[in-house]
Scaffold this motif. Structure first.
Motif, PDB file in Angstrom:
ATOM      1  N   GLY A 136       0.949  -1.251  -0.028  1.00 40.10           N
ATOM      2  CA  GLY A 136      -0.063  -0.095  -0.080  1.00 40.10           C
ATOM      3  C   GLY A 136       0.784   1.234   0.169  1.00 40.10           C
ATOM      4  O   GLY A 136       0.135   2.205   0.330  1.00 40.10           O
ATOM      5  N   CYS A 137       1.983   1.102  -0.336  1.00 41.50           N
ATOM      6  CA  CYS A 137       2.797   2.353  -0.347  1.00 41.50           C
ATOM      7  C   CYS A 137       3.143   3.044  -1.802  1.00 41.50           C
ATOM      8  O   CYS A 137       4.127   3.642  -2.167  1.00 41.50           O
ATOM      9  N   GLN A 138       2.063   2.897  -2.640  1.00 42.73           N
ATOM     10  CA  GLN A 138       1.966   3.319  -3.696  1.00 42.73           C
ATOM     11  C   GLN A 138       1.970   4.982  -3.922  1.00 42.73           C
ATOM     12  O   GLN A 138       1.265   5.565  -2.981  1.00 42.73           O
ATOM     13  N   PRO A 139       3.204   5.695  -4.240  1.00 41.74           N
ATOM     14  CA  PRO A 139       2.958   7.342  -4.440  1.00 41.74           C
ATOM     15  C   PRO A 139       1.946   7.937  -5.145  1.00 41.74           C
ATOM     16  O   PRO A 139       1.207   7.165  -6.029  1.00 41.74           O
ATOM     17  N   GLU A 140       1.929   9.230  -5.047  1.00 36.34           N
ATOM     18  CA  GLU A 140       1.016   9.809  -5.870  1.00 36.34           C
ATOM     19  C   GLU A 140       1.307   9.823  -7.422  1.00 36.34           C
ATOM     20  O   GLU A 140       2.433   9.694  -7.549  1.00 36.34           O
ATOM     21  N   GLY A 141       0.331   9.251  -8.028  1.00 34.56           N
ATOM     22  CA  GLY A 141       0.435   9.222  -9.716  1.00 34.56           C
ATOM     23  C   GLY A 141      -0.984   9.288 -10.367  1.00 34.56           C
ATOM     24  O   GLY A 141      -1.882   9.689  -9.687  1.00 34.56           O
ATOM     25  N   GLN A 142      -0.877   9.042 -11.627  1.00 35.78           N
ATOM     26  CA  GLN A 142      -1.971   9.177 -12.351  1.00 35.78           C
ATOM     27  C   GLN A 142      -2.148   7.798 -13.414  1.00 35.78           C
ATOM     28  O   GLN A 142      -1.200   7.318 -13.895  1.00 35.78           O
ATOM     29  N   MET A 143      -3.350   7.795 -13.311  1.00 31.67           N
ATOM     30  CA  MET A 143      -3.718   6.302 -14.454  1.00 31.67           C
ATOM     31  C   MET A 143      -4.814   6.880 -15.340  1.00 31.67           C
ATOM     32  O   MET A 143      -5.820   7.467 -15.035  1.00 31.67           O
ATOM     33  N   THR A 144      -4.491   6.875 -16.480  1.00 27.49           N
ATOM     34  CA  THR A 144      -5.459   7.412 -17.775  1.00 27.49           C
ATOM     35  C   THR A 144      -5.779   6.225 -18.609  1.00 27.49           C
ATOM     36  O   THR A 144      -4.683   5.465 -18.866  1.00 27.49           O
ATOM     37  N   ALA A 175      -7.949  -1.265  -8.249  1.00 31.11           N
ATOM     38  CA  ALA A 175      -6.735  -1.555  -7.331  1.00 31.11           C
ATOM     39  C   ALA A 175      -5.650  -0.379  -7.307  1.00 31.11           C
ATOM     40  O   ALA A 175      -5.042  -0.134  -6.435  1.00 31.11           O
ATOM     41  N   PHE A 176      -5.536   0.675  -8.438  1.00 32.62           N
ATOM     42  CA  PHE A 176      -4.881   1.959  -8.401  1.00 32.62           C
ATOM     43  C   PHE A 176      -5.239   2.764  -7.221  1.00 32.62           C
ATOM     44  O   PHE A 176      -4.436   3.281  -6.594  1.00 32.62           O
ATOM     45  N   ASN A 177      -6.547   2.871  -7.289  1.00 34.83           N
ATOM     46  CA  ASN A 177      -7.218   3.895  -6.221  1.00 34.83           C
ATOM     47  C   ASN A 177      -7.253   3.307  -5.025  1.00 34.83           C
ATOM     48  O   ASN A 177      -6.909   4.077  -3.969  1.00 34.83           O
ATOM     49  N   GLN A 178      -6.752   2.106  -4.696  1.00 34.24           N
ATOM     50  CA  GLN A 178      -6.558   1.611  -3.307  1.00 34.24           C
ATOM     51  C   GLN A 178      -4.961   1.166  -3.186  1.00 34.24           C
ATOM     52  O   GLN A 178      -4.570   0.670  -2.326  1.00 34.24           O
ATOM     53  N   GLN A 179      -4.190   1.793  -4.196  1.00 29.61           N
ATOM     54  CA  GLN A 179      -2.780   1.606  -3.977  1.00 29.61           C
ATOM     55  C   GLN A 179      -2.261   0.554  -4.047  1.00 29.61           C
ATOM     56  O   GLN A 179      -1.238   0.235  -3.182  1.00 29.61           O
ATOM     57  N   LEU A 180      -2.712  -0.483  -4.948  1.00 32.77           N
ATOM     58  CA  LEU A 180      -2.265  -1.710  -4.717  1.00 32.77           C
ATOM     59  C   LEU A 180      -1.142  -2.345  -6.055  1.00 32.77           C
ATOM     60  O   LEU A 180      -0.868  -3.345  -6.106  1.00 32.77           O
ATOM     61  N   LEU A 181      -1.023  -1.270  -6.977  1.00 30.76           N
ATOM     62  CA  LEU A 181      -0.536  -1.751  -8.410  1.00 30.76           C
ATOM     63  C   LEU A 181       0.967  -1.425  -8.390  1.00 30.76           C
ATOM     64  O   LEU A 181       1.553  -1.896  -8.697  1.00 30.76           O
ATOM     65  N   PHE A 182       1.255  -0.249  -7.639  1.00 36.02           N
ATOM     66  CA  PHE A 182       2.877   0.180  -7.762  1.00 36.02           C
ATOM     67  C   PHE A 182       3.282   0.290  -6.321  1.00 36.02           C
ATOM     68  O   PHE A 182       2.326   0.733  -5.452  1.00 36.02           O
ATOM     69  N   ALA A 183       4.299   0.537  -6.096  1.00 38.89           N
ATOM     70  CA  ALA A 183       5.100   0.672  -4.791  1.00 38.89           C
ATOM     71  C   ALA A 183       6.204   1.543  -4.959  1.00 38.89           C
ATOM     72  O   ALA A 183       6.993   1.303  -6.126  1.00 38.89           O
ATOM     73  N   VAL A 184       7.034   2.065  -4.161  1.00 41.99           N
ATOM     74  CA  VAL A 184       8.288   2.658  -3.877  1.00 41.99           C
ATOM     75  C   VAL A 184       9.220   1.503  -3.346  1.00 41.99           C
ATOM     76  O   VAL A 184       8.761   1.019  -2.266  1.00 41.99           O
ATOM     77  N   ALA A 185      10.183   0.866  -4.121  1.00 41.57           N
ATOM     78  CA  ALA A 185      11.116  -0.007  -3.434  1.00 41.57           C
ATOM     79  C   ALA A 185      12.485   0.294  -3.910  1.00 41.57           C
ATOM     80  O   ALA A 185      12.778   0.943  -4.736  1.00 41.57           O
ATOM     81  N   THR A 186      13.351  -0.616  -3.066  1.00 43.48           N
ATOM     82  CA  THR A 186      14.935  -0.238  -3.406  1.00 43.48           C
ATOM     83  C   THR A 186      15.416  -1.384  -4.436  1.00 43.48           C
ATOM     84  O   THR A 186      15.097  -2.438  -4.188  1.00 43.48           O
ATOM     85  N   ASN A 187      15.986  -0.990  -5.364  1.00 44.59           N
ATOM     86  CA  ASN A 187      16.564  -2.070  -6.454  1.00 44.59           C
ATOM     87  C   ASN A 187      17.857  -2.518  -5.745  1.00 44.59           C
ATOM     88  O   ASN A 187      18.288  -2.045  -4.787  1.00 44.59           O
ATOM     89  N   LYS A 188      18.277  -3.387  -6.510  1.00 44.95           N
ATOM     90  CA  LYS A 188      19.677  -3.961  -5.950  1.00 44.95           C
ATOM     91  C   LYS A 188      20.679  -3.163  -6.171  1.00 44.95           C
ATOM     92  O   LYS A 188      21.893  -3.526  -5.515  1.00 44.95           O
ATOM     93  N   ASP A 189      20.687  -2.000  -6.752  1.00 41.55           N
ATOM     94  CA  ASP A 189      21.992  -0.956  -6.829  1.00 41.55           C
ATOM     95  C   ASP A 189      21.473  -0.003  -5.509  1.00 41.55           C
ATOM     96  O   ASP A 189      22.388   0.968  -5.623  1.00 41.55           O
ATOM     97  N   GLY A 190      20.618  -0.231  -4.858  1.00 43.15           N
ATOM     98  CA  GLY A 190      20.352   0.507  -3.637  1.00 43.15           C
ATOM     99  C   GLY A 190      19.585   1.952  -4.088  1.00 43.15           C
ATOM    100  O   GLY A 190      19.384   2.746  -3.146  1.00 43.15           O
ATOM    101  N   MET A 228      12.949   3.710  -6.510  1.00 44.84           N
ATOM    102  CA  MET A 228      12.086   3.802  -7.407  1.00 44.84           C
ATOM    103  C   MET A 228      10.690   3.364  -7.391  1.00 44.84           C
ATOM    104  O   MET A 228      10.425   2.404  -6.675  1.00 44.84           O
ATOM    105  N   VAL A 229       9.822   3.804  -8.253  1.00 44.04           N
ATOM    106  CA  VAL A 229       8.535   3.307  -8.351  1.00 44.04           C
ATOM    107  C   VAL A 229       8.577   2.054  -9.136  1.00 44.04           C
ATOM    108  O   VAL A 229       9.280   1.975 -10.203  1.00 44.04           O
ATOM    109  N   THR A 230       7.695   0.905  -8.956  1.00 41.37           N
ATOM    110  CA  THR A 230       7.720  -0.321  -9.598  1.00 41.37           C
ATOM    111  C   THR A 230       6.414  -0.825  -9.341  1.00 41.37           C
ATOM    112  O   THR A 230       5.538  -0.390  -8.860  1.00 41.37           O
ATOM    113  N   THR A 231       6.210  -1.950 -10.171  1.00 40.25           N
ATOM    114  CA  THR A 231       5.029  -2.497 -10.093  1.00 40.25           C
ATOM    115  C   THR A 231       5.093  -3.512  -9.010  1.00 40.25           C
ATOM    116  O   THR A 231       5.982  -3.833  -8.540  1.00 40.25           O
TER     117      THR A 231
END
Length: 171
Positions: free
Chosen positions: A41-49, A113-128, A131-134
């Motif tokens: 549930g850590c989806q940042p502010e964004g837009q879906m169109t 799902a987008f409005n419930q913040q379930l599609l994307f999240a902020v995560a740390t990649n292997k390089d530290g 970023m936003v990811t699915t």
């Protein structure tokens, strides 16, 4: 009815690192595309169109195409994110569905799902880098090329993604 005869290319498929996402199988098995330190549930502010393209997708010759655009600008993480106060890289991503009855049902579920913040999240990649990811809900990010490259044809995609969304309480 999709045209099927157009030679125009789909061009909305940009990623921050210049590469496409992992396969649907990898997305489902790795949770967050192999990225770590995400919070549900850590989806940042964004837009879906979405728009309708006068083109068909492989496997759906009688339907137009729904092109869904997701835009997340770069930002600073909030308390709900893995590293509050730290910057994260945004994301621009397009996904595709057939403009059919079943495709419209999936679109409606994805919107919930987008409005419930379930599609994307902020995560740390292997390089530290943060970023936003699915998340674990796979998206078809290519209009063609088959399931190997997250494209169509994939006869089970709509059924599978609907079930994954139902499992998360999205009807």
């Amino acid at each position: 009815m999709g045209s099927g005869h157009s030679s125009e290319k789909f061009t909305c498929n940009q990623y921050l690192n210049g590469q496409g996402p992992p396969s649907l199988v990898q997305q489902a098995s790795e949770g967050l595309n192999g990225l770590s330190k995400s919070v549900a549930g850590c989806q940042p502010e964004g837009q879906m169109t979405w728009v309708i393209l006068n083109r068909d997708l492989p496997g759906f010759p009688d339907d137009n195409t729904l092109q869904i655009s997701f835009i997340f600008p770069d930002g600073v993480q909030k308390e709900k994110h893995p590293n509050p106060g730290q910057p994260y890289a945004g994301l621009r991503l397009c996904a595709y569905l057939p403009d059919s009855r079943e495709g419209r049902r999936v679109l409606k579920q994805l919107d919930k799902a987008f409005n419930q913040q379930l599609l994307f999240a902020v995560a740390t990649n292997k390089d530290g880098e943060d970023m936003v990811t699915t998340t674990s809900i796979p998206l078809k990010t290519q209009p063609d090329g088959g399931s190997r490259v997250d494209g169509y044809p994939d006869p089970d995609y709509l059924k599978n993604v609907r079930q994954l969304l139902r499992d998360k309480g999205i009807e």
